[in-house]
Scaffold this motif. Structure first.
Motif, PDB file in Angstrom:
ATOM      1  N   LEU A  17       0.824  -1.198   0.000  1.00 19.41           N
ATOM      2  CA  LEU A  17       0.000   0.000   0.000  1.00 19.41           C
ATOM      3  C   LEU A  17       0.861   1.252   0.000  1.00 19.41           C
ATOM      4  N   GLY A  18       0.352   2.298  -0.632  1.00 20.07           N
ATOM      5  CA  GLY A  18       0.990   3.609  -0.611  1.00 20.07           C
ATOM      6  C   GLY A  18       0.099   4.590   0.126  1.00 20.07           C
ATOM      7  N   PRO A  19       0.535   5.839   0.244  1.00 18.10           N
ATOM      8  CA  PRO A  19      -0.262   6.835   0.984  1.00 18.10           C
ATOM      9  C   PRO A  19      -1.692   6.975   0.483  1.00 18.10           C
ATOM     10  N   ALA A  20      -1.913   6.893  -0.817  1.00 14.27           N
ATOM     11  CA  ALA A  20      -3.270   7.051  -1.366  1.00 14.27           C
ATOM     12  C   ALA A  20      -4.174   5.864  -1.026  1.00 14.27           C
ATOM     13  N   ASP A  21      -3.583   4.748  -0.597  1.00 16.65           N
ATOM     14  CA  ASP A  21      -4.354   3.545  -0.275  1.00 16.65           C
ATOM     15  C   ASP A  21      -4.789   3.494   1.184  1.00 16.65           C
ATOM     16  N   LEU A  22      -4.389   4.463   1.979  1.00 17.63           N
ATOM     17  CA  LEU A  22      -4.657   4.430   3.417  1.00 17.63           C
ATOM     18  C   LEU A  22      -5.806   5.345   3.780  1.00 17.63           C
ATOM     19  N   ARG A  23      -6.591   4.937   4.767  1.00 16.31           N
ATOM     20  CA  ARG A  23      -7.743   5.722   5.214  1.00 16.31           C
ATOM     21  C   ARG A  23      -7.971   5.419   6.686  1.00 16.31           C
ATOM     22  N   LEU A  24      -8.319   6.427   7.447  1.00 14.95           N
ATOM     23  CA  LEU A  24      -8.715   6.236   8.836  1.00 14.95           C
ATOM     24  C   LEU A  24     -10.227   6.094   8.892  1.00 14.95           C
ATOM     25  N   VAL A  25     -10.723   5.093   9.631  1.00 11.69           N
ATOM     26  CA  VAL A  25     -12.166   4.899   9.815  1.00 11.69           C
ATOM     27  C   VAL A  25     -12.439   4.639  11.292  1.00 11.69           C
ATOM     28  N   ARG A  26     -13.643   4.866  11.687  1.00  9.34           N
ATOM     29  CA  ARG A  26     -14.071   4.558  13.050  1.00  9.34           C
ATOM     30  C   ARG A  26     -14.090   3.031  13.218  1.00  9.34           C
ATOM     31  N   PRO A  27     -13.868   2.543  14.439  1.00 14.67           N
ATOM     32  CA  PRO A  27     -13.825   1.088  14.664  1.00 14.67           C
ATOM     33  C   PRO A  27     -15.065   0.346  14.175  1.00 14.67           C
ATOM     34  N   ASP A  28     -16.248   0.949  14.276  1.00 14.48           N
ATOM     35  CA  ASP A  28     -17.474   0.271  13.841  1.00 14.48           C
ATOM     36  C   ASP A  28     -17.611   0.226  12.324  1.00 14.48           C
ATOM     37  N   ARG A  29     -16.714   0.898  11.603  1.00  5.66           N
ATOM     38  CA  ARG A  29     -16.783   0.918  10.139  1.00  5.66           C
ATOM     39  C   ARG A  29     -15.647   0.102   9.491  1.00  5.66           C
ATOM     40  N   VAL A  30     -14.849  -0.592  10.311  1.00  2.00           N
ATOM     41  CA  VAL A  30     -13.772  -1.430   9.763  1.00  2.00           C
ATOM     42  C   VAL A  30     -14.402  -2.519   8.900  1.00  2.00           C
ATOM     43  N   GLY A  31     -13.924  -2.658   7.683  1.00  2.00           N
ATOM     44  CA  GLY A  31     -14.435  -3.665   6.749  1.00  2.00           C
ATOM     45  C   GLY A  31     -15.601  -3.192   5.901  1.00  2.00           C
ATOM     46  N   LEU A  32     -16.148  -2.028   6.209  1.00  2.00           N
ATOM     47  CA  LEU A  32     -17.285  -1.502   5.447  1.00  2.00           C
ATOM     48  C   LEU A  32     -16.740  -0.726   4.253  1.00  2.00           C
ATOM     49  N   ARG A  33     -17.002  -1.247   3.062  1.00  2.00           N
ATOM     50  CA  ARG A  33     -16.502  -0.621   1.837  1.00  2.00           C
ATOM     51  C   ARG A  33     -17.322   0.621   1.505  1.00  2.00           C
ATOM     52  N   GLU A  34     -16.802   1.407   0.605  1.00  2.00           N
ATOM     53  CA  GLU A  34     -17.461   2.643   0.154  1.00  2.00           C
ATOM     54  C   GLU A  34     -18.859   2.354  -0.393  1.00  2.00           C
ATOM     55  N   ASP A  35     -19.039   1.205  -1.091  1.00  2.00           N
ATOM     56  CA  ASP A  35     -20.340   0.861  -1.674  1.00  2.00           C
ATOM     57  C   ASP A  35     -21.296   0.229  -0.667  1.00  2.00           C
ATOM     58  N   GLY A  36     -20.898   0.105   0.594  1.00  2.00           N
ATOM     59  CA  GLY A  36     -21.765  -0.447   1.638  1.00  2.00           C
ATOM     60  C   GLY A  36     -21.567  -1.929   1.887  1.00  2.00           C
ATOM     61  N   SER A  37     -20.861  -2.633   0.990  1.00  2.00           N
ATOM     62  CA  SER A  37     -20.627  -4.065   1.216  1.00  2.00           C
ATOM     63  C   SER A  37     -19.553  -4.251   2.288  1.00  2.00           C
ATOM     64  N   ARG A  38     -19.503  -5.438   2.863  1.00  2.00           N
ATOM     65  CA  ARG A  38     -18.530  -5.743   3.915  1.00  2.00           C
ATOM     66  C   ARG A  38     -17.426  -6.633   3.383  1.00  2.00           C
ATOM     67  N   ALA A  39     -16.209  -6.275   3.738  1.00  2.00           N
ATOM     68  CA  ALA A  39     -15.044  -7.088   3.381  1.00  2.00           C
ATOM     69  C   ALA A  39     -14.686  -7.972   4.561  1.00  2.00           C
ATOM     70  N   GLU A  40     -14.177  -9.124   4.277  1.00  2.00           N
ATOM     71  CA  GLU A  40     -13.686 -10.033   5.303  1.00  2.00           C
ATOM     72  C   GLU A  40     -12.178 -10.114   5.171  1.00  2.00           C
ATOM     73  N   ALA A  41     -11.503 -10.086   6.287  1.00  2.00           N
ATOM     74  CA  ALA A  41     -10.036 -10.180   6.271  1.00  2.00           C
ATOM     75  C   ALA A  41      -9.618 -11.550   5.772  1.00  2.00           C
ATOM     76  N   GLY A  42      -8.591 -11.553   4.927  1.00  2.00           N
ATOM     77  CA  GLY A  42      -8.013 -12.806   4.468  1.00  2.00           C
ATOM     78  C   GLY A  42      -7.068 -13.351   5.519  1.00  2.00           C
ATOM     79  N   GLU A  43      -6.429 -14.430   5.188  1.00  2.00           N
ATOM     80  CA  GLU A  43      -5.439 -14.993   6.093  1.00  2.00           C
ATOM     81  C   GLU A  43      -4.268 -14.023   6.189  1.00  2.00           C
ATOM     82  N   PRO A  44      -3.806 -13.738   7.393  1.00  2.00           N
ATOM     83  CA  PRO A  44      -2.661 -12.826   7.531  1.00  2.00           C
ATOM     84  C   PRO A  44      -1.391 -13.459   6.995  1.00  2.00           C
ATOM     85  N   LEU A  45      -0.496 -12.620   6.539  1.00  2.00           N
ATOM     86  CA  LEU A  45       0.804 -13.111   6.098  1.00  2.00           C
ATOM     87  C   LEU A  45       1.585 -13.589   7.306  1.00  2.00           C
ATOM     88  N   ASP A  46       2.420 -14.581   7.085  1.00  2.00           N
ATOM     89  CA  ASP A  46       3.264 -15.108   8.148  1.00  2.00           C
ATOM     90  C   ASP A  46       4.690 -15.165   7.643  1.00  2.00           C
TER      91      ASP A  46
END
Length: 181
Positions: free
Chosen positions: A138-167
């Motif tokens: 990610l670069g600076p344009a890819d980053l955004r601050l959101v409130r905790p209750d909006r984590v995973g909520l996309r701009e279009d209203g759909s919800r994203a699910e976290a993938g498997e974390p890198l190890d």
């Protein structure tokens, strides 16, 4: 970074002030660097870093107090003390590498010697990056601050699910490939 800003006056709303409280001065970083380079004893830190005895004693105590270093008797001579990195201390390695790379990039005529390389192929490590949950860089344009209750909520209203974390050993580039066992 979006419509939300961090509450900049509140020091508890962000991990950065707490990190700076512990590590926010030169000697703490130099002691940490020495620890990553295998130093464990007070006298080693003293002679290698050229730090004043009272400052070293103070900084070691602070790093122990905050759980970054652990103070243990030497196995071969229980009268001597060793300072060992804890898991919390090892978690500072990416920050240390990032600061090192920044200093090499923007410092005046900093020549990397020795060179930090990958253990497997012994080539220089790549630049530290900010990675998405799925390994995208990610670069600076890819980053955004959101409130905790909006984590995973996309701009279009759909919800994203976290993938498997890198190890450790996973590959983030050019596409995510699980490391061979």
């Amino acid at each position: 970074m979006g419509d939300v800003r961090e509450p900049l006056r509140e020091l508890t709303s962000c991990g950065l002030p707490e990190a700076l409280e512990v590590m926010g001065e030169r000697w703490s970083f130099m002691i940490l660097r020495a620890s990553f380079n295998g130093l464990h004893h007070f006298e080693e830190f003293l002679s290698e870093l050229g730090i004043a005895r009272n400052i070293l004693s103070n900084r070691l105590a602070k790093l122990v107090e905050h759980g970054i270093l652990d103070r243990q008797p030497c196995p071969d001579d229980r009268r001597r003390i060793e300072y060992r990195l804890t898991a919390k201390g090892f978690d500072l390695l990416p920050a240390m590498v990032s600061l090192r790379q920044w200093g090499q990039k923007y410092g005046s005529e900093v020549v990397e010697d020795p060179v930090l390389v990958d253990e497997i192929d012994r080539l220089p490590i790549g630049p530290t990056s900010i990675l998405a949950h799925d390994g995208r860089i990610l670069g600076p344009a890819d980053l955004r601050l959101v409130r905790p209750d909006r984590v995973g909520l996309r701009e279009d209203g759909s919800r994203a699910e976290a993938g498997e974390p890198l190890d450790r050993g996973d590959t983030a580039w050019p596409h995510r490939v699980q490391a061979a066992e």
